[in-house]
Design an enzyme around this catalytic site. Sequence first.
Site, mmCIF file in Angstrom:
data_model
loop_
_atom_site.group_PDB
_atom_site.id
_atom_site.type_symbol
_atom_site.label_atom_id
_atom_site.label_comp_id
_atom_site.label_asym_id
_atom_site.label_seq_id
_atom_site.Cartn_x
_atom_site.Cartn_y
_atom_site.Cartn_z
ATOM 1 N N SER A 187 -5.752 30.380 90.863
ATOM 2 C CA SER A 187 -6.741 31.394 90.511
ATOM 3 C C SER A 187 -8.170 30.882 90.625
ATOM 4 C CB SER A 187 -6.482 31.909 89.089
ATOM 5 O OG SER A 187 -5.240 32.563 89.017
ATOM 6 N N HIS A 250 -10.047 30.783 85.825
ATOM 7 C CA HIS A 250 -10.488 32.050 86.395
ATOM 8 C C HIS A 250 -12.012 32.175 86.309
ATOM 9 C CE1 HIS A 250 -6.275 32.647 85.301
ATOM 10 N NE2 HIS A 250 -6.223 33.699 86.102
#
Length: 303
Positions: A187, A250
């Site tokens: 991610s 993230h």
Amino acid sequence: MAGAHELEMEGMNLNMEREMIEELEEAKKMREDGGGKAPSKDKKVHRIVSKWMLPEKVRRSYLDRANCFPPPVFIISISVAELAVFIYYAVWKPQKQWITLDIGILESPFIYCPDKREEVWRFISYMLVHAGVQHILGNLLMQLSLGIPLEMVHKGHRVGLVYLAGVIAGSLASSIFDPLKYLVGASGGVYALMGGYFMNVLVNFQEMIPAFGIARLLIIILIIASDVGFALYRRFFVPATESPVSFAAHIAGGFAGMSIGYTVFSCFDKALLKDPRFWVAIAAYLACFIFAVFFNIFLSPAN
């Protein structure tokens, strides 16, 4: 208000007319170059890619030299490697189910593990391991749908730079803000590509959003929400028998993309090393990198 609405509609109409004129001119040029033949499929693909990935002022430059050599090898290779590692842990390392992998990946030599930080490859190799079907499908969908056209335009070395910057930023951020938690998934790299692309869209909004752009943005937002939701679940709501997984990658990957990624993707027709914005972004990234290394050596609770 009515006047502003009319101006907005006029601006949209002008953009649409400009795109139609550009398409007609491009088709005419291709027919002239090809002896009256219709534009080839690869030229059509490059024209579509240029509208999604580049502001209007540099599309012509891209189309004049567009080709599929080298092909988008980096993003495809990374995706194949991630899928292969997932299949290995899901099939050859039997799990109770595929939705959320547990013991197999937590014992992997690739996963970022707080008490094995001296094995420095884990700060990068964690991107190869995913926590379940939804996790890997979301990442693969995003990085292939966005990474392939980005690599067609900017080539593999630039896309690879942004992707790996996001991966490293993700693991270092996790080691600071979630120092006792495991980390898996690509991610950080995916969000770096997204951050760089959407900063470009934001700066060049009038030129880079073609028809159905809003629908595409909504789809991407839905995927992001699903991916972040799964990450939050893995962090805060896993059963007591499983180990929670950090989600800081993230956010850090997105910031890496909005800084380094933005400067890289906005320098399509310029020498990247001569752009001062690139060096400012690199300096900021290195400052954060050095702080994170210092934190891990001297200050981390995981010590």
